[in-house]
Design a protein around this motif. Structure first.
Motif, short mmCIF file in Angstrom:
data_model
loop_
_atom_site.label_atom_id
_atom_site.label_comp_id
_atom_site.label_asym_id
_atom_site.label_seq_id
_atom_site.Cartn_x
_atom_site.Cartn_y
_atom_site.Cartn_z
N GLU A 46 0.71 -1.21 0.08
CA GLU A 46 -0.09 0.18 -0.03
C GLU A 46 0.80 1.49 0.00
O GLU A 46 0.22 2.33 -0.20
CB GLU A 46 -0.94 -0.10 1.02
N ASN A 67 -1.52 -0.79 -4.18
CA ASN A 67 -3.02 -1.38 -3.58
C ASN A 67 -3.24 0.19 -3.18
O ASN A 67 -2.71 0.41 -2.09
CB ASN A 67 -3.30 -2.50 -2.65
N TRP A 69 -7.17 1.75 -0.89
CA TRP A 69 -8.42 1.68 -0.58
C TRP A 69 -9.08 2.94 -0.08
O TRP A 69 -10.03 3.08 0.60
CB TRP A 69 -8.38 1.02 0.92
N ARG A 73 -12.95 1.19 -1.95
CA ARG A 73 -13.08 0.01 -2.76
C ARG A 73 -11.60 -0.29 -3.15
O ARG A 73 -10.65 0.78 -3.29
CB ARG A 73 -13.74 -0.19 -3.90
N LEU A 74 -11.01 -1.32 -3.41
CA LEU A 74 -9.54 -1.62 -3.81
C LEU A 74 -9.56 -1.00 -5.26
O LEU A 74 -10.05 -1.40 -6.30
CB LEU A 74 -9.44 -3.02 -3.91
#
Length: 266
Positions: A46, A67, A69, A73-74
């Motif tokens: 992340e 990634n 969030w 949502r991803l």
């Protein structure tokens, strides 16, 4: 006994091979920055601190997919990772180097980010807020002056607040090789972000519109305009954007970068 010895050697060799394969997969996964779970039980990345978690990794500085969030949502986003400075793990959130990008931008542009991650860019207030909202982040500012002298500022507390708060800056714990903390002397800590179309500074006019000879001063956490503004028009030969030890400095190259506090000790 001989059979048992062979079995033990076989298991030991298999373990070494499995470990080697795992490390290779980790390196490949980091290079490809995949959206799914990393191999060998590692979580998907992340932020750029992932490059400090494996001492065998020699990943180069550059843009990697991570990634995210923040939207609930991803999603997968690009980040420029500095993997070498002060043991690496840094996510670069701003860079100036040649004047190729216009930083005299609107509030909406500063919120979502702009520019080219491999050249000049601003990462975006929404993204910086999402990364730093825990408050457990540090900031490093590396810069080079026109005479090729390099220096840096370092803060062990860095956070950008939410959109509803107008993205206020929390910064403290100054260290570095300079003798002056320009964010402190300029009163930037605690200030809301300002742009030419959203004035939140303490000046009677708007610092982001222009001050003196500097027109289109760019979005920043302005107080009474100075002592720091890394987003003014690029001109190392003339304008000063960094006030240290009673002198103005004009970096020809500058990067703002952040990493989690616990990343430095991993």
């Amino acid at each position: 006994m001989i059979v048992l010895y062979i079995v033990i050697i076989s298991l030991f060799t298999t373990g070494i091979t499995a470990t080697s394969n795992c490390l290779q997969k980790i390196k490949e996964a980091k290079r490809n920055a995949v959206k799914y779970q990393y191999p060998c039980g590692l979580p998907s990345p992340e932020n750029c601190c992932i490059f400090k978690e494996n001492p065998f990794d020699q990943s180069p500085c550059g843009v990697y997919k991570m990634n995210n969030w923040c939207s609930g949502r991803l999603t997968v986003v690009g980040m420029y990772c500095d993997t070498t400075t002060d043991n690496g793990g840094w996510t670069v959130i701003q860079r100036r180097k040649d004047g190729s990008e216009n930083f005299n931008r609107s509030w909406a542009d500063y919120e979502r980010g702009f520019g080219n991650l491999s050249r000049e860019f601003w990462y975006g207030l929404k993204a910086i807020n999402c990364l730093t909202k825990t408050g457990q982040w540090e900031l490093r500012v590396d810069f080079e002056l026109p005479d090729k002298t390099r220096s840096y500022l370092h803060y062990n507390q860095f956070r950008v607040g939410s959109a509803s708060e107008e993205y206020p800056l929390t910064i403290g714990g100054f260290t570095g090789i300079t003798s002056t903390d320009p964010f402190s002397t300029g009163g930037h800590n605690g200030q809301k972000f300002s742009t030419y179309d959203n004035d939140n500074d303490k000046w009677s006019r708007n610092c982001a519109v222009g001050v003196g000879r500097v027109k289109g001063s760019g979005g920043w956490w302005h107080n009474d305009c100075w002592h720091v503004n890394f987003n003014i028009p690029y001109n190392p030969a003339q304008y000063g954007c960094l006030y240290l030890s009673r002198k103005w400095f004009n970096p020809s190259w500058l990067e703002m970068k952040i990493r989690p506090l616990n990343c430095a000790t991993e």
